[in-house]
Design a protein around this motif. Structure first.
Motif, mmCIF file in Angstrom:
data_model
loop_
_atom_site.group_PDB
_atom_site.id
_atom_site.type_symbol
_atom_site.label_atom_id
_atom_site.label_comp_id
_atom_site.label_asym_id
_atom_site.label_seq_id
_atom_site.Cartn_x
_atom_site.Cartn_y
_atom_site.Cartn_z
ATOM 1 N N LEU A 116 9.252 1.124 -13.772
ATOM 2 C CA LEU A 116 10.514 1.848 -13.866
ATOM 3 C C LEU A 116 10.837 2.538 -12.556
ATOM 4 O O LEU A 116 11.977 2.513 -12.083
ATOM 5 C CB LEU A 116 10.427 2.880 -14.999
ATOM 6 C CG LEU A 116 11.673 3.735 -15.234
ATOM 7 C CD1 LEU A 116 12.845 2.852 -15.640
ATOM 8 C CD2 LEU A 116 11.404 4.783 -16.318
ATOM 9 N N ARG A 117 9.811 3.139 -11.924
ATOM 10 C CA ARG A 117 10.013 3.817 -10.652
ATOM 11 C C ARG A 117 10.438 2.827 -9.574
ATOM 12 O O ARG A 117 11.331 3.106 -8.765
ATOM 13 C CB ARG A 117 8.723 4.525 -10.246
ATOM 14 C CG ARG A 117 8.841 5.302 -8.950
ATOM 15 C CD ARG A 117 7.620 6.179 -8.712
ATOM 16 N NE ARG A 117 6.386 5.419 -8.642
ATOM 17 C CZ ARG A 117 5.437 5.439 -9.569
ATOM 18 N NH1 ARG A 117 5.574 6.189 -10.645
ATOM 19 N NH2 ARG A 117 4.335 4.719 -9.435
ATOM 20 N N ALA A 118 9.811 1.656 -9.563
ATOM 21 C CA ALA A 118 10.149 0.638 -8.556
ATOM 22 C C ALA A 118 11.572 0.146 -8.738
ATOM 23 O O ALA A 118 12.323 -0.023 -7.774
ATOM 24 C CB ALA A 118 9.166 -0.530 -8.644
ATOM 25 N N ILE B 141 0.866 -1.180 0.000
ATOM 26 C CA ILE B 141 0.000 0.000 0.000
ATOM 27 C C ILE B 141 0.901 1.227 0.000
ATOM 28 O O ILE B 141 1.555 1.526 1.006
ATOM 29 C CB ILE B 141 -0.917 0.005 1.234
ATOM 30 C CG1 ILE B 141 -1.720 -1.297 1.310
ATOM 31 C CG2 ILE B 141 -1.851 1.198 1.216
ATOM 32 C CD1 ILE B 141 -2.434 -1.503 2.631
ATOM 33 N N GLU B 142 0.961 1.926 -1.120
ATOM 34 C CA GLU B 142 1.876 3.056 -1.238
ATOM 35 C C GLU B 142 1.359 4.061 -2.242
ATOM 36 O O GLU B 142 0.629 3.717 -3.174
ATOM 37 C CB GLU B 142 3.266 2.573 -1.685
ATOM 38 C CG GLU B 142 3.247 1.818 -3.007
ATOM 39 C CD GLU B 142 4.609 1.279 -3.398
ATOM 40 O OE1 GLU B 142 5.589 1.630 -2.717
ATOM 41 O OE2 GLU B 142 4.688 0.520 -4.378
ATOM 42 N N SER B 143 1.726 5.311 -2.037
ATOM 43 C CA SER B 143 1.329 6.366 -2.950
ATOM 44 C C SER B 143 1.950 6.123 -4.322
ATOM 45 O O SER B 143 3.139 5.826 -4.426
ATOM 46 C CB SER B 143 1.789 7.723 -2.409
ATOM 47 O OG SER B 143 1.482 8.754 -3.312
ATOM 48 N N GLY B 144 1.137 6.232 -5.365
ATOM 49 C CA GLY B 144 1.639 6.022 -6.715
ATOM 50 C C GLY B 144 1.693 4.567 -7.136
ATOM 51 O O GLY B 144 2.026 4.268 -8.279
ATOM 52 N N GLY B 145 1.384 3.637 -6.244
ATOM 53 C CA GLY B 145 1.412 2.225 -6.586
ATOM 54 C C GLY B 145 0.051 1.712 -7.010
ATOM 55 O O GLY B 145 -0.939 2.448 -7.041
ATOM 56 N N GLU B 146 0.004 0.437 -7.352
ATOM 57 C CA GLU B 146 -1.259 -0.187 -7.758
ATOM 58 C C GLU B 146 -2.298 -0.090 -6.654
ATOM 59 O O GLU B 146 -3.478 0.155 -6.919
ATOM 60 C CB GLU B 146 -1.006 -1.656 -8.113
ATOM 61 C CG GLU B 146 -2.252 -2.425 -8.500
ATOM 62 C CD GLU B 146 -1.978 -3.896 -8.746
ATOM 63 O OE1 GLU B 146 -2.942 -4.664 -8.912
ATOM 64 O OE2 GLU B 146 -0.785 -4.291 -8.774
ATOM 65 N N SER B 147 -1.860 -0.265 -5.408
ATOM 66 C CA SER B 147 -2.782 -0.218 -4.278
ATOM 67 C C SER B 147 -2.620 1.086 -3.497
ATOM 68 O O SER B 147 -2.497 1.085 -2.269
ATOM 69 C CB SER B 147 -2.562 -1.429 -3.366
ATOM 70 O OG SER B 147 -2.958 -2.620 -4.010
ATOM 71 N N SER B 148 -2.604 2.186 -4.198
ATOM 72 C CA SER B 148 -2.573 3.488 -3.531
ATOM 73 C C SER B 148 -3.958 3.797 -2.990
ATOM 74 O O SER B 148 -4.967 3.233 -3.429
ATOM 75 C CB SER B 148 -2.151 4.578 -4.517
ATOM 76 O OG SER B 148 -3.143 4.741 -5.527
ATOM 77 N N GLY C 26 1.256 -4.835 3.759
ATOM 78 C CA GLY C 26 1.165 -3.547 4.427
ATOM 79 C C GLY C 26 1.803 -2.451 3.592
ATOM 80 O O GLY C 26 1.841 -2.525 2.370
ATOM 81 N N GLY C 27 2.305 -1.421 4.264
ATOM 82 C CA GLY C 27 2.906 -0.305 3.546
ATOM 83 C C GLY C 27 2.802 0.980 4.326
ATOM 84 O O GLY C 27 2.997 1.012 5.543
ATOM 85 N N SER C 28 2.457 2.042 3.644
ATOM 86 C CA SER C 28 2.409 3.375 4.238
ATOM 87 C C SER C 28 1.265 3.489 5.240
ATOM 88 O O SER C 28 0.110 3.209 4.915
ATOM 89 C CB SER C 28 2.216 4.423 3.133
ATOM 90 O OG SER C 28 1.754 5.645 3.665
ATOM 91 N N PRO C 29 1.554 3.937 6.475
ATOM 92 C CA PRO C 29 0.463 4.128 7.438
ATOM 93 C C PRO C 29 -0.492 5.230 7.004
ATOM 94 O O PRO C 29 -1.685 5.184 7.331
ATOM 95 C CB PRO C 29 1.197 4.493 8.730
ATOM 96 C CG PRO C 29 2.541 4.958 8.311
ATOM 97 C CD PRO C 29 2.873 4.233 7.056
ATOM 98 N N VAL C 30 0.020 6.226 6.283
ATOM 99 C CA VAL C 30 -0.842 7.307 5.807
ATOM 100 C C VAL C 30 -1.813 6.787 4.751
ATOM 101 O O VAL C 30 -3.030 7.032 4.825
ATOM 102 C CB VAL C 30 0.003 8.461 5.244
ATOM 103 C CG1 VAL C 30 -0.900 9.531 4.619
ATOM 104 C CG2 VAL C 30 0.870 9.081 6.341
ATOM 105 N N GLN C 31 -1.298 6.059 3.761
ATOM 106 C CA GLN C 31 -2.156 5.524 2.702
ATOM 107 C C GLN C 31 -3.178 4.539 3.275
ATOM 108 O O GLN C 31 -4.355 4.556 2.900
ATOM 109 C CB GLN C 31 -1.302 4.835 1.638
ATOM 110 C CG GLN C 31 -0.398 5.774 0.860
ATOM 111 C CD GLN C 31 -1.166 6.679 -0.071
ATOM 112 O OE1 GLN C 31 -1.913 6.220 -0.919
ATOM 113 N NE2 GLN C 31 -0.982 7.981 0.087
ATOM 114 N N ALA C 32 -2.744 3.675 4.198
ATOM 115 C CA ALA C 32 -3.670 2.720 4.817
ATOM 116 C C ALA C 32 -4.737 3.456 5.615
ATOM 117 O O ALA C 32 -5.918 3.078 5.599
ATOM 118 C CB ALA C 32 -2.898 1.755 5.720
ATOM 119 N N GLY C 33 -4.337 4.520 6.315
ATOM 120 C CA GLY C 33 -5.298 5.285 7.091
ATOM 121 C C GLY C 33 -6.328 5.984 6.228
ATOM 122 O O GLY C 33 -7.513 6.062 6.580
#
Length: 319
Positions: free
Chosen positions: A298-300, A77-84, A112-119
């Motif tokens: 490419l970003r990853a 879970i991350e900004s700019g990712g598939e599960s943003s 899991g991932g970013s607490p902000v994105q998950a929130g």
């Protein structure tokens, strides 16, 4: 003896030459026309393939009738990712807003991932459930629902797992690397200039500062406290707390049901059929187009390469 004049030259030879030249010209024109035809045919075929097989980012076309809406949360879970949060929330709004939706399933397979994105996703689920009280949202866990994935899941009405799913990891981490010893061996001197004594907070090329480490632990503790609160709020009386529940440990699907971290066993198909009572499934997941997928890959790859070379510190993460 007289020399034949041009006027006396046989007409049939001239006519033959004209016919041959005309035939050659017509053959060239025909080849050119066929070349254009085949190019257009090839282009039309390519367009048809793109239309049929390429994801253009829109949810599945809907037919009339009652259905179960499904949204997939895959990977980090991350900004700019598939599960943003942007992608997941947009899909959820589509799902709840469709007139034929009888219930929503969020299919989770995430470490899991970013607490902000998950929130952000957690809060949007709660908002949509309040706005559409007649539509339930259930989470179906497949292989993994850990940390930020579980932070999202506890906003659901019910959580269903497989007996071998991995669930939990209710904790926060901040990881990085320290290169001071390596730099000394290589004879490299770190020259860091800052305006503000803590501006080089946890710099991986400087010795670890004890006060900065304490402050980082305070940050992690605050985010962990937020995580615990949303778990308690989402699971309520179903939760059977133990001393290790919020330590970052993970459990199998069977154990998670016993602990109240999940409600029962089920798949997308069984929950749609037996819980929501709408066996027909429609996928509302927002999918990237070709350009977005290439940019994300490419970003990853770039991020992985830089992290491997520099060992830059990471932000707090629910994973």
């Amino acid at each position: 003896m007289t020399t034949p004049s041009p006027e006396n030259e046989p007409q049939w030879e001239r006519q033959l030459l004209e016919k041959l030249a005309l035939a050659a010209l017509q053959e060239q024109r025909a080849k050119r026309r066929w070349g254009i035809f085949f190019k257009l045919a090839g282009l039309s075929y390519l367009v048809a393939v793109l239309v049929l097989f390429v994801d253009w980012g829109a949810p599945d076309a809907l037919a009339d009738g009652r259905h179960t809406a499904v949204v997939h949360l895959n990977g980090t879970i991350e900004s700019g990712g598939e599960s943003s949060a942007q992608n997941i929330n947009e899909a959820l709004r589509f799902a709840f807003g469709d007139k034929g939706t009888a219930g929503v399933i969020l299919r989770v397979n995430s470490p899991g991932g970013s607490p902000v994105q998950a929130g952000i996703v957690h809060d949007e689920i709660r908002r949509l459930r309040a706005k559409h009280p007649q539509i339930a949202l259930h989470v179906v866990v497949e292989d993994l629902c850990a940390s930020g994935g579980y932070y999202v899941a506890v906003a659901a009405d019910q959580i269903f797992v497989d007996k071998a799913s991995i669930v939990g990891s209710i904790g926060v981490l901040m990881d990085g690397f320290g290169f001071t010893g390596t730099m000394e061996k290589l004879g490299v001197e770190r020259r860091l200039l800052t305006a503000g004594v803590n501006k080089g907070f946890l710099d991986p090329f400087s010795p670890q500062d004890a006060k900065q480490k304490v402050h980082a632990q305070v940050l992690l503790g605050e985010i962990h406290k937020q995580f615990i609160e949303v778990v308690r709020q989402g699971r309520g009386a179903r939760l059977k707390e133990t001393p290790e529940m919020f330590s970052g440990l993970m459990w199998t699907g069977s154990q998670s049901v016993q602990l109240g971290l999940a409600d029962g066993f089920g798949t997308v198909g069984s929950v749609a059929r037996d819980v929501i009572k709408a066996e027909r499934i429609v996928d509302f997941t927002v999918k990237d187009n070709i350009a977005e997928r290439f940019a994300r890959r490419l970003r990853a790859e770039t991020t992985t390469g830089v992290a491997a070379l520099l060992g830059a510190i990471g932000l707090p993460a629910l994973r």
